[in-house]
Design a protein around this motif. Structure first.
Motif, mmCIF file in Angstrom:
data_model
loop_
_atom_site.group_PDB
_atom_site.id
_atom_site.type_symbol
_atom_site.label_atom_id
_atom_site.label_comp_id
_atom_site.label_asym_id
_atom_site.label_seq_id
_atom_site.Cartn_x
_atom_site.Cartn_y
_atom_site.Cartn_z
ATOM 1 N N PRO A 100 0.817 -1.228 0.000
ATOM 2 C CA PRO A 100 0.000 0.000 0.000
ATOM 3 C C PRO A 100 0.841 1.265 0.000
ATOM 4 O O PRO A 100 0.342 2.335 -0.361
ATOM 5 C CB PRO A 100 -0.837 -0.142 1.272
ATOM 6 C CG PRO A 100 -0.059 -1.064 2.147
ATOM 7 C CD PRO A 100 0.653 -2.009 1.233
ATOM 8 N N VAL A 101 2.094 1.175 0.432
ATOM 9 C CA VAL A 101 2.981 2.336 0.430
ATOM 10 C C VAL A 101 4.229 1.955 -0.377
ATOM 11 O O VAL A 101 4.888 0.958 -0.077
ATOM 12 C CB VAL A 101 3.374 2.753 1.858
ATOM 13 C CG1 VAL A 101 4.329 3.941 1.812
ATOM 14 C CG2 VAL A 101 2.137 3.096 2.674
ATOM 15 N N ILE A 102 4.522 2.788 -1.365
ATOM 16 C CA ILE A 102 5.677 2.552 -2.240
ATOM 17 C C ILE A 102 6.686 3.651 -1.996
ATOM 18 O O ILE A 102 6.363 4.846 -2.124
ATOM 19 C CB ILE A 102 5.253 2.524 -3.714
ATOM 20 C CG1 ILE A 102 4.203 1.414 -3.963
ATOM 21 C CG2 ILE A 102 6.461 2.324 -4.615
ATOM 22 C CD1 ILE A 102 3.617 1.425 -5.334
ATOM 23 N N PRO B 168 11.701 3.212 -12.092
ATOM 24 C CA PRO B 168 10.642 2.198 -12.120
ATOM 25 C C PRO B 168 9.826 2.202 -10.840
ATOM 26 O O PRO B 168 10.337 2.425 -9.745
ATOM 27 C CB PRO B 168 11.414 0.886 -12.288
ATOM 28 C CG PRO B 168 12.764 1.178 -11.718
ATOM 29 C CD PRO B 168 13.054 2.610 -12.014
ATOM 30 N N ILE B 169 8.541 1.966 -11.010
ATOM 31 C CA ILE B 169 7.604 1.823 -9.899
ATOM 32 C C ILE B 169 7.135 0.387 -9.886
ATOM 33 O O ILE B 169 6.859 -0.184 -10.949
ATOM 34 C CB ILE B 169 6.416 2.784 -10.064
ATOM 35 C CG1 ILE B 169 6.918 4.239 -10.084
ATOM 36 C CG2 ILE B 169 5.399 2.592 -8.947
ATOM 37 C CD1 ILE B 169 5.833 5.248 -10.366
ATOM 38 N N PRO B 170 7.057 -0.269 -8.728
ATOM 39 C CA PRO B 170 6.587 -1.652 -8.691
ATOM 40 C C PRO B 170 5.236 -1.794 -9.400
ATOM 41 O O PRO B 170 4.319 -1.000 -9.181
ATOM 42 C CB PRO B 170 6.488 -1.962 -7.196
ATOM 43 C CG PRO B 170 7.470 -1.029 -6.570
ATOM 44 C CD PRO B 170 7.443 0.226 -7.382
ATOM 45 N N MET C 69 2.677 11.257 -2.918
ATOM 46 C CA MET C 69 1.659 11.268 -3.978
ATOM 47 C C MET C 69 0.871 9.981 -3.897
ATOM 48 O O MET C 69 1.131 9.127 -3.046
ATOM 49 C CB MET C 69 2.326 11.399 -5.356
ATOM 50 C CG MET C 69 3.127 12.660 -5.542
ATOM 51 S SD MET C 69 4.299 12.530 -6.926
ATOM 52 C CE MET C 69 5.578 11.542 -6.166
ATOM 53 N N LYS C 70 -0.065 9.833 -4.811
ATOM 54 C CA LYS C 70 -0.816 8.599 -4.959
ATOM 55 C C LYS C 70 -0.715 8.115 -6.396
ATOM 56 O O LYS C 70 -0.672 8.933 -7.320
ATOM 57 C CB LYS C 70 -2.292 8.807 -4.587
ATOM 58 C CG LYS C 70 -2.544 8.948 -3.105
ATOM 59 C CD LYS C 70 -4.034 8.980 -2.814
ATOM 60 C CE LYS C 70 -4.309 9.088 -1.308
ATOM 61 N NZ LYS C 70 -5.770 9.078 -1.018
ATOM 62 N N ILE C 71 -0.700 6.813 -6.525
ATOM 63 C CA ILE C 71 -0.702 6.203 -7.849
ATOM 64 C C ILE C 71 -1.886 5.261 -7.942
ATOM 65 O O ILE C 71 -2.158 4.498 -7.020
ATOM 66 C CB ILE C 71 0.621 5.465 -8.143
ATOM 67 C CG1 ILE C 71 0.608 4.913 -9.570
ATOM 68 C CG2 ILE C 71 0.898 4.355 -7.140
ATOM 69 C CD1 ILE C 71 1.956 4.395 -10.025
ATOM 70 N N LYS C 72 -2.609 5.326 -9.035
ATOM 71 C CA LYS C 72 -3.843 4.573 -9.217
ATOM 72 C C LYS C 72 -3.659 3.612 -10.380
ATOM 73 O O LYS C 72 -3.068 3.961 -11.407
ATOM 74 C CB LYS C 72 -5.005 5.524 -9.499
ATOM 75 C CG LYS C 72 -6.347 4.830 -9.690
ATOM 76 C CD LYS C 72 -7.450 5.851 -9.967
ATOM 77 C CE LYS C 72 -8.796 5.179 -10.170
ATOM 78 N NZ LYS C 72 -9.877 6.157 -10.461
ATOM 79 N N ALA D 292 -2.268 3.296 -4.271
ATOM 80 C CA ALA D 292 -1.201 3.117 -3.293
ATOM 81 C C ALA D 292 -0.518 4.460 -3.088
ATOM 82 O O ALA D 292 -0.523 5.326 -3.979
ATOM 83 C CB ALA D 292 -0.197 2.075 -3.758
ATOM 84 N N ILE D 293 0.024 4.671 -1.904
ATOM 85 C CA ILE D 293 0.756 5.895 -1.598
ATOM 86 C C ILE D 293 2.165 5.766 -2.167
ATOM 87 O O ILE D 293 2.861 4.786 -1.913
ATOM 88 C CB ILE D 293 0.792 6.145 -0.085
ATOM 89 C CG1 ILE D 293 -0.625 6.372 0.452
ATOM 90 C CG2 ILE D 293 1.684 7.336 0.239
ATOM 91 C CD1 ILE D 293 -0.688 6.495 1.956
ATOM 92 N N LEU D 294 2.557 6.789 -2.955
ATOM 93 C CA LEU D 294 3.888 6.824 -3.549
ATOM 94 C C LEU D 294 4.690 7.905 -2.838
ATOM 95 O O LEU D 294 4.353 9.091 -2.923
ATOM 96 C CB LEU D 294 3.801 7.119 -5.050
ATOM 97 C CG LEU D 294 5.125 7.211 -5.782
ATOM 98 C CD1 LEU D 294 5.890 5.895 -5.710
ATOM 99 C CD2 LEU D 294 4.891 7.597 -7.246
ATOM 100 N N GLN D 295 5.706 7.483 -2.102
ATOM 101 C CA GLN D 295 6.525 8.433 -1.343
ATOM 102 C C GLN D 295 7.911 8.476 -1.968
ATOM 103 O O GLN D 295 8.602 7.463 -2.059
ATOM 104 C CB GLN D 295 6.617 8.005 0.124
ATOM 105 C CG GLN D 295 7.444 8.956 0.989
ATOM 106 C CD GLN D 295 7.343 8.618 2.466
ATOM 107 O OE1 GLN D 295 6.242 8.444 2.986
ATOM 108 N NE2 GLN D 295 8.477 8.510 3.117
#
Length: 1019
Positions: free
Chosen positions: A145-147, A162-164, A220-223, A236-239
């Motif tokens: 839930p948090v990246i 890259p983002i998971p 931020m958030k990623i959808k 998920a929350i993108l930090q």
């Protein structure tokens, strides 16, 4: 072929055939999560199955039965009367049904079932494949839930991180389709990269310059959304953490790696050693290896990654049947925010660790585990449906199914992994009342694993027994040349039936024309005379048939072997044997082998050989036929041997035959060449200075008493031709002049000529000495022969000039005194002449005559000046002018030059032993001038001359005067015109012949071939 072989062949053919009439397949497609009693299909309608019996025309009631295991929870049901297929209360979940496998949109998720149609007359096996389509019942989810992402502050604009990726159990358009970045604050953007496999990887784009001192964290958030209807999504929350600068990121040696590891690899087995490098130093170059966020938790449980070394090892037992391919993303980080990424594809290879599975489902219902059949049931009566499977793959998963022992049943393949158990032949209650056998399923792995299933069958009795022979194969033997009607044996068979069904008659099969058989008693007799050499064995069949209706019969094989009698004599393969042997073949060597045959057998075929008329020259092995020599062969004495050989067999009475043998002796190179010319080692040939290149100056000729290539000779100069002045023809032996002789070539030349044959395997050779004296005339023969005698002290591998220094040193003092006295005379004459001219001019002519008279006592002025120059050049001379040879000069107007002729004979002490088998003759007469000085007196030696012998049949040994190995080409005996000079390898001065008159020379036509001399004037 007996009955057993017939049954095995029939079973094999039946197993390989697929009966399309009873095996059919249907495919239906449904959506997952359907409610209960939803119709899927109609078997009779879809297969166009008729309920009318084609034979009787009556309507039949068909029964549709789903073949299933006891205790299974069926996902569908089949109406037994109508053949319709419906869903059941059991939920069809595609993700659960195809769990453990990755299905792309184009791949199918399905399950299979079988339905049989009864009764037996209408029997069909229907294989139904139900494809389950995906519905959008799962939302895409991020792995966490948090990246957290770390980005260095010096990251360039438009850099990507890259983002998971999110995952969705659904497939196709119901899977992950879209990513969206919420609250990007204009600092970051989002881009989607699609891989060749169709995966969508989100990447974070830096759109503005970052400054960690101003702001070090962005939240931020990623959808993520799928493409299903209705659409499902998650966030998920993108930090993003801005890190300090580390300007060199690690680099993997290979970004994509694929490895293979067997599923039975023990824990701790190394899978792959990853290696990344970092150009930084210190702590920034310390690399840590970690799994990427996309690596599944199950994969992390199976494999361990060493954070320091990058070694991936197995930490739990692998199971290819659970997961065959693991994709592992490994990050190599030096503490910066941009780690290096490497993707490792781990292919788990199959190991044969799963035995096959046998699913046995009966079509004929058993009673207490036993199937009951009547022995009158037809062939191919269906008993059970057998399905085999193996969780392994490839060869390990290839399963074969067979019955363990020979029974009247077989397995008939209807699909790749399904078989029908059927009767393979008519059953016989009298033979076997009950069958108990195992069905074996075996895979092709090494070692092979198998599984068995037990089947029990009991029979009900019928009257159906054919006659049975006591022996299925009857073997007899009879001697050849028999009489007609000879009794051989009595053939009998029994029948377990009674009455007329047990009355048996016998009948011969084909290929039995040599025999008669009584139909009632079975007595077998010979109808013809046998000849074993024409046919040794007869094989035919005998049929026993009862009188039942319909009659039953069986067959037996009869093998009659004809025994041998001694009715054939031995026969040689050739009437005349010819063998060829070398003349140097040692005594008792094998020279040939005699081959003989006998058409009889046994002792009648055992042949013994013997020689009839050879006088003990050869020994013959009586059994192997090997001929060995008892003499030493010499082709020059006897070139062939002829004798007779006798062959006798071991029969009673024995028979025999004879043949002729000729042994031909082949030539061997065992004779060295014998020299014919030159006849003596002390003879020489005169080579005038006017001789033109290409002219023949000498001839070497030899003969060899061998034959063929062993007598072919080759002539070669091996020493004495260091200047290349001469050339020998390798075939004819003619020695020709290679180039025009120069004045420095004047003198004696000794050529060592090797005469070798072309024999095999070893060539033989002989050496001969050829002396060539280069000069316009041979004015002093004794001087030349003395030179030849003195050359005998020079080894053959050295040139004759190499030993000239000892001869020179003996008269060195005398020569020096003569030179000094001559020089003083010249000086006095010149001084007196000049003084007279100055005082008395009127007496010029008298003084001139006095000067001319003085010149008879000294060399001319030009020669004197040349000598002065030479004396200035050398401080300690080692050689000097020895003597002068006066040659008669012709007047300039003479057209014919007539030398004064005289003859001398070679002294007796110079005569040497001749070469080969010939004696050297006396020295030829030589033209000379009577008043010429004998120069040989300056070369006389105090030591006696050694005898010098060259034997043609013995190689020259490595001793003094006999060295013939790689002879150096250097000839130092040279002279100019009538002046003899010596050239030593240690001397620095050279005497020329420029003072000599050329008026008496030979006249030549065409240009002269001369050699070039150095520009300093030395010759």
């Amino acid at each position: 072929m007996d009955l057993r072989d017939f049954y095995l062949l029939a079973a094999l053919i039946a197993c390989l055939r697929l009966d399309s009439a009873i095996a059919q397949e249907l495919i239906y497609t449904i959506r997952e999560e359907l409610p209960e009693n939803v119709p899927i299909g109609n078997i009779p309608k879809d297969l166009n199955i008729s309920h009318i019996n084609a034979a009787t025309g009556t309507s039949a009631s068909l029964v549709y039965r789903l073949v299933s295991k006891a205790g299974d929870a069926p996902l569908v049901r089949v109406s037994s009367s109508t053949g319709e297929i419906f869903t059941t209360s059991n939920r069809i979940d595609r993700e659960k049904l195809c769990a453990g496998a990755s299905y792309a949109e184009e791949n199918e998720c399905f399950f299979e079932l079988e339905v049989v149609i009864l009764p037996n007359d209408f029997f069909r096996l229907i294989k139904i494949k139900i494809v389950v389509k995906d519905t959008n019942d799962n939302a895409p989810m991020f792995p966490s839930p948090v990246i957290n992402i770390s980005i260095p502050e010096n990251t360039l604009i438009n850099s990507r991180f890259p983002i998971p990726s999110a995952t969705d159990p659904d497939t196709g358009f119901n899977g992950v389709q879209h990513y969206e970045l919420l609250n990007g604050q204009s600092v970051f953007g989002l881009d989607i990269v699609e891989t060749p496999e169709g995966e969508k990887w989100p990447q974070l784009i830096v759109q503005q310059n970052l400054d960690r001192e101003q702001k070090d964290t962005y939240v931020m958030k990623i959808k993520v959304e799928d493409g299903g209807t209705p659409q499902k999504s998650s966030t998920a929350i993108l930090q993003v953490t801005v890190s300090d600068v580390n300007d060199n990121r690690p680099v993997f040696k290979e970004g994509q790696v694929e490895v293979h590891i067997p599923e039975n690899a023990p824990v701790g087995t190394s899978v792959i050693q990853l290696h990344a490098t970092d150009a930084d130093i210190g702590s920034n170059a310390e690399i840590r290896y970690i799994f990427g966020a996309q690596v599944a938790p199950a994969t992390k449980r199976l494999f361990a990654l060493n954070n320091t070394t990058g070694l991936i090892t197995v930490q739990r037992s692998l199971d290819r049947e659970e997961t065959a391919i693991h994709k592992v993303t490994v990050l190599a980080s030096d503490g910066s925010s941009t780690p290096a990424r490497a993707t490792v594809t781990i292919n788990v290879t199959d190991v044969n660790d799963n035995p096959p599975n046998i699913d046995l489902r009966y079509i004929i219902s058993p009673i207490n585990g036993t199937v009951y059949l009547s022995e009158k049931d037809p062939v191919n009566t269906k008993i059970a449906l057998i399905t085999v499977s193996d969780k392994d793959t490839d060869v390990n998963g290839k399963v074969i199914c067979f019955i363990e022992r020979e029974v009247p049943f077989h397995l008939k393949a209807v699909y790749d992994n399904q078989y029908l158990l059927e009767t393979s032949s008519l059953l016989d209650y009298e033979g076997t009342k009950e069958f108990s056998f195992k069905i074996v399923a075996s895979d092709s792995g090494k070692p092979s694993l198998n599984q068995t299933a037990l089947v029990r069958v009991k029979l009900e009795d019928e009257n159906d027994n054919p006659p049975i022979f006591n022996q299925p194969v009857i073997e007899l033997s009879v001697s050849e040349n028999n009489r007609r009607g000879l009794y051989l044996t009595t053939i009998s068979a029994t029948d377990e039936d009674s009455g007329k069904n047990a009355d048996i008659v016998y009948q011969l099969g084909p290929n039995a024309s040599f025999f008669d058989l009584d139909r009632k008693t079975g007595v077998l007799t010979a109808s013809r005379v046998f000849d074993r050499e024409e046919q040794e064995r007869f094989i035919f069949t005998v049929t026993a048939r009862d009188n039942g209706t319909p009659p039953l019969q069986s067959q037996a094989a009869v093998i009659v072997t004809v025994l041998d009698e001694n009715d054939n004599s031995p026969k040689f393969t050739h009437n005349h044997f010819q063998f060829f042997v070398s003349e140097n073949l040692p005594k008792y060597s094998t020279v040939g082998v005699i081959t003989v045959t006998d058409a009889d057998a046994g002792e009648n075929k055992a042949v013994t050989l013997s020689i009839l008329n050879d006088n003990d020259n050869f020994v013959l092995d009586p059994y192997s036929g090997v001929i060995k020599s008892n003499v030493s062969f010499d082709r020059e004495q006897q070139s062939s041997y002829t004798f007779d050989v006798k062959a006798t067999d071991g029969g009673q009475p024995p028979r025999s035959s004879t043949a002729k043998v000729t042994i031909n002796v082949m030539d061997v190179n065992d004779n060295s060449p014998v020299v014919i010319s030159p006849p003596s080692n002390t003879s020489f040939k005169l080579v005038p200075l006017s001789a033109i290149p290409g002219s023949v100056v000498a001839e070497v000729f030899a003969v060899d008493i061998d034959t063929g290539m062993n007598a072919e000779l080759k002539y070669t100069i091996v020493s004495g031709n260091n200047k290349g002045l001469f050339r020998i023809d390798p075939v004819t032996g003619n020695i020709t002049l290679e180039e025009k002789p120069a004045p420095t070539d004047v003198g004696l030349h000794r050529l060592v000529v090797n005469i070798s044959d072309l024999g095999y395997p070893k060539s033989l050779h002989t050496l001969v000495l050829v002396f060539l004296y280069v000069n316009d005339t041979a004015g002093n023969a004794s001087y030349i022969y003395d030179l030849i005698r003195r050359t005998m002290e020079t080894p053959l591998d050295r040139n004759i000039g190499d030993s000239s220094q000892p001869y020179q040193n003996e008269d060195y003092l005398t020569i020096m005194i003569a030179i000094v006295a001559g020089a003083m005379v010249v000086i006095v004459v010149i001084f007196v002449t000049v003084l007279v001219r100055c005082r008395h001019a009127s007496r010029f002519k008298a003084a001139q005559r006095s000067k001319q008279g003085a010149e008879w006592m000294s060399p001319n002025q030009e020669n004197k000046q040349n000598k002065k120059k030479k004396r200035k050049k050398r401080k300690s001379p080692k050689s000097s002018l020895l003597n002068f040879v006066t040659i008669e000069e012709s007047k300039p107007d003479d057209t014919v030059h007539e030398p004064i002729n005289g003859t001398i004979s070679l002294p007796a002490e110079l005569e040497e032993q001749g070469m080969g088998r010939f004696d050297w003759g006396p020295a030829p007469p030589t033209t000379f001038k009577p008043n010429s000085p004998d120069l040989a007196k300056h070369y006389k030696s105090a030591s006696p001359q050694p005898a010098f012998h060259l034997k043609p049949d013995t190689p020259v040994s490595v001793k003094k005067h006999h060295v013939i190995q790689e002879l150096p080409l250097d000839n130092t005996f040279v002279g100019g015109c009538d002046t003899l000079s010596k050239r030593s390898s240690t001397s620095s001065d050279h005497f020329s012949a420029s003072e000599c008159s050329s008026q008496g020379g030979f006249k030549t036509k065409g240009p002269l071939h001369t050699r070039q001399f150095p520009s300093n004037g030395k010759r």
